[in-house]
Design a protein around this motif. Structure first.
Motif, short mmCIF file in Angstrom:
data_model
loop_
_atom_site.label_atom_id
_atom_site.label_comp_id
_atom_site.label_asym_id
_atom_site.label_seq_id
_atom_site.Cartn_x
_atom_site.Cartn_y
_atom_site.Cartn_z
N ALA A 245 2.49 1.31 7.36
CA ALA A 245 1.88 0.53 6.28
C ALA A 245 1.55 -0.88 6.72
O ALA A 245 0.48 -1.42 6.41
N LYS B 150 -0.93 11.43 1.38
CA LYS B 150 -0.48 12.50 2.26
C LYS B 150 -0.59 13.79 1.46
O LYS B 150 0.13 13.97 0.48
N TRP B 151 -1.53 14.63 1.83
CA TRP B 151 -1.68 15.91 1.13
C TRP B 151 -0.69 16.88 1.71
O TRP B 151 -0.72 17.19 2.89
N ARG C 248 -9.19 -3.03 8.23
CA ARG C 248 -10.12 -3.07 7.10
C ARG C 248 -10.12 -1.77 6.31
O ARG C 248 -10.35 -1.78 5.12
N PHE C 249 -9.85 -0.63 6.99
CA PHE C 249 -9.95 0.66 6.29
C PHE C 249 -8.59 1.32 6.08
O PHE C 249 -7.63 1.00 6.74
N THR D 218 -2.17 15.09 10.51
CA THR D 218 -2.09 16.07 9.43
C THR D 218 -3.21 15.87 8.42
O THR D 218 -3.56 16.77 7.69
N ASP D 219 -3.77 14.65 8.38
CA ASP D 219 -4.86 14.38 7.45
C ASP D 219 -6.10 15.16 7.90
O ASP D 219 -6.50 15.09 9.06
N PRO D 220 -6.71 15.90 6.96
CA PRO D 220 -7.85 16.74 7.35
C PRO D 220 -9.01 15.93 7.95
O PRO D 220 -9.65 16.37 8.90
N PRO E 80 0.83 -1.20 0.00
CA PRO E 80 0.00 0.00 0.00
C PRO E 80 0.86 1.25 0.00
O PRO E 80 1.08 1.86 1.03
N ARG F 188 -7.56 1.17 -0.55
CA ARG F 188 -7.73 2.24 0.42
C ARG F 188 -6.55 3.19 0.23
O ARG F 188 -5.55 3.07 0.93
N PRO F 189 -6.64 4.07 -0.73
CA PRO F 189 -5.47 4.91 -1.06
C PRO F 189 -4.95 5.63 0.18
O PRO F 189 -5.73 6.18 0.95
N ARG F 190 -3.66 5.56 0.39
CA ARG F 190 -3.04 6.31 1.48
C ARG F 190 -2.41 7.54 0.86
O ARG F 190 -1.43 7.43 0.14
N ARG G 46 -1.39 -0.96 8.89
CA ARG G 46 -2.56 -0.50 8.14
C ARG G 46 -3.17 -1.63 7.32
O ARG G 46 -4.38 -1.79 7.29
N VAL G 47 -2.35 -2.42 6.65
CA VAL G 47 -2.93 -3.48 5.80
C VAL G 47 -3.63 -4.55 6.64
O VAL G 47 -4.46 -5.29 6.13
#
Ligand code: SF4
Ligand code: SF4
Lengths: 281, 267
Positions: free
Chosen positions: B259, A187-188, B266-267, B87-89, A154, A183-185, B262-263
């Protein structure tokens, strides 16, 4: 004006130096196919840096360049790093063919520690991206991402938002999902470049420097990536990947000798401080 | 180095209540049932669950040792955010909802209690020293995940903090790494939120002195999550949070996961 590190826990290895298969317009260290200011690092150079960082409490390794996947021994280098700690590779994604994607996938599943592949884009569409990175780069990066996804990796897609492309973010998510990244990861990276370019456009004012009080503040080593990391290239050790073309900021031949206080009076240091910028975020 | 605060044969360590007062009650009862002679809480009273004061009351009426989490520091000092550093909105959006809710619903007296918690503590289990902290011994909000915390780094921390074992929480996923010499680090997981593994139970740790070594048991803990889910809905908390308790999968704050972790979700 010098900053003392809090500790060394992050090691940047400029494994392919300034050699890159493309030449982005904004590349801050002006990499390109024929730029050998910093050459490829040898396996021995990388191992020596890993060994001395390990004794300092290393907990993260990043490969960058240039384009790391140009290195003929890249898999051997990845294995050496992953023996010591988690590894991140910053790449433009273009050289990831089926064989390389399979080799990365195998390491992602079985290495002792986490492997993070981070593919950079500048914008959400081919048009935006290729304006900066060159014709065809967006499609080639997407092809690399698809191969990684096919191999269960991913990848993290780091997108520097250009101008006002907020509108296109949803479209990029769709594109990535279409490539098989379920589930695209993403980073903006906010378009702070605009602010920076503006400032640079009018030049830095004399006051735009860290003050001695800034440098002495106990939080500052945690705010600047050079407060906890060092960058090693084929030519020696620098405080960060940003300044490797500045001979005056070179610290030493070897990592052991490069852990003392370092200068933070470059104009880029002010940007780091104000923007909280780090190459790993 | 800090002085050793207490000595144990068998001690329960848990963290990350995140306002989940039912799970907090359950861990205290479970530790007692297992015959633990002490309990330590490693921080983060507040978070995405309902009725912050209830968890504070459960913890304050129990006999246990305390270590402060980043959330406790933020709420205790009425700061603007939880200092998780997203940092993710989308993550920030949800983190702010739970933080604002927690801050608004934590009584001033509990805030003073949160603010006064110590940043770390040292205990003994049998003949070994255990250094207790929230994130890492050097930074309250440092994430120690299994896939990003190398053995060499664990060794470095054990040396630097002159301890046999380190115990932390903060990430919400439990794991342990021992060095060849028996020293090591245990992340006790969290009781407030399941471990992103599709199961509703939560986790904590029991350390016991057996046969001349500290044995670690990572304990899955069942609790009445349905009751908590009902309260969350009644409080109007986001359905995304409810879903996490009801399914065992994380739905928010995913950006912090390496990563590999994360895998596994599920999300
Ligand atoms: S891909 Fe990266 S290293 Fe290569 S030219 Fe572009 S910005 Fe520079
Ligand atoms: S440019 Fe940034 S990271 Fe590099 S030395 Fe200056 S402050 Fe540190």
């Amino acid at each position: 004006m010098r900053l003392s590190m809090a500790w060394l826990d992050t090691l940047w290895l400029q494994v392919t130096g300034t050699v890159c298969n493309i030449a982005c317009r904004h590349c801050f260290i002006s990499c390109g196919p024929k730029v050998r200011k910093h050459d490829y690092m040898t396996v021995e150079q990388c191992q020596a840096a890993l060994d001395s960082a390990k004794s300092e409490g290393l907990r993260a390794i990043w490969f960058t360049g240039g384009e790391p996947f140009l290195h003929p021994d890249i898999l051997e280098l990845m294995d050496a790093a992953l023996e010591v700690g988690p590894l991140g590779v910053l790449t433009n994604g273009m050289l990831i063919d089926d064989a390389l994607a399979a080799a990365i996938g195998e390491r992602f599943r079985n290495a002792p520690y986490n492997l993070e592949i981070r593919v950079s884009l500048d914008g959400c569409t081919a048009e935006q991206n290729d304006r900066i990175r060159g014709k065809g780069v967006f499609d080639a990066a997407c092809a690399g991402l698809r191969r990684l996804a096919e191999n269960g990796v991913p990848a993290l897609v780091a997108v520097s938002l250009v101008d006002d492309d907020a509108m296109d973010q949803a479209r990029l998510v769709e594109v990535l999902t279409g490539l098989g990244l379920e589930r695209p990861r993403i980073k903006w990276i906010p378009a702070f470049r605009i602010g920076r370019e503006e400032r640079r456009g009018r030049g830095y004012e004399a006051w735009e420097m860290l003050t001695p009080e800034d440098v002495a503040h106990p939080e500052t080593p945690h705010r600047l990536q050079c407060g906890t990391s060092r960058t090693v290239t084929s030519n020696g050790v620098w405080p960060c990947p940003i300044l490797i073309n500045e001979p005056d900021f070179r610290l030493a031949d070897s990592l052991d000798a490069a852990l003392g206080p370092h200068r933070v009076d470059h104009k880029a240091c002010y940007t780091c401080y104000v923007e909280g910028f780090s190459c790993s975020t | 180095m800090l002085d050793v605060t207490s000595e144990h044969r068998k001690v329960a360590l848990f963290g990350g209540s995140y306002n989940n007062w039912k799970a907090t009650e359950a861990v205290l009862a479970d530790a007692k049932r297992r015959g633990c002679d002490g309990v330590w809480f490693l921080g983060d009273v507040g978070g995405f669950g309902p009725h912050p004061d209830r968890t504070a009351e459960v913890l304050r009426s129990a006999e246990l040792g305390l270590v402060q989490g980043n959330y406790d520091d933020s709420v205790g000092s009425s700061r603007e955010d939880c200092a998780c550093g997203y940092t993710d909105p989308r993550d920030n959006h949800f983190a702010q909802i739970s933080y604002d809710y927690t801050l608004a619903n934590t009584h001033a007296e509990h805030r003073a209690w949160l603010a006064a918690m110590p940043a770390s503590a040292r205990i003994r289990v049998g003949e070994k020293t255990v250094h207790l902290c929230h994130g890492s011994p050097r930074q309250v909000n440092e994430f120690l995940w299994e896939s990003t915390t190398p053995a060499g780094f664990v060794e470095h921390l054990c040396n630097r903090y002159e301890t046999d074992l380190l115990a932390c929480t903060h990430t919400g996923i439990h794991w342990e790494r021992r060095l060849a010499d028996g020293r090591g680090l245990v992340n006790v997981g969290a009781v407030g939120r399941p471990a992103n593994d599709g199961r509703q139970n939560v986790w904590y740790a029991v350390l016991e002195w057996v046969d001349g070594r500290v044995r670690t048991e990572l304990v899955p803990l069942e609790y009445d999550w349905e009751a908590v889910v009902a309260e969350m809905r009644a409080e109007g908390l986001p359905e995304e949070f409810v879903e996490t308790l009801a399914t065992g999968w994380w739905t928010t704050c995913l950006e912090i996961l390496p990563a590999r972790e994360r895998v596994a979700g599920r999300f």
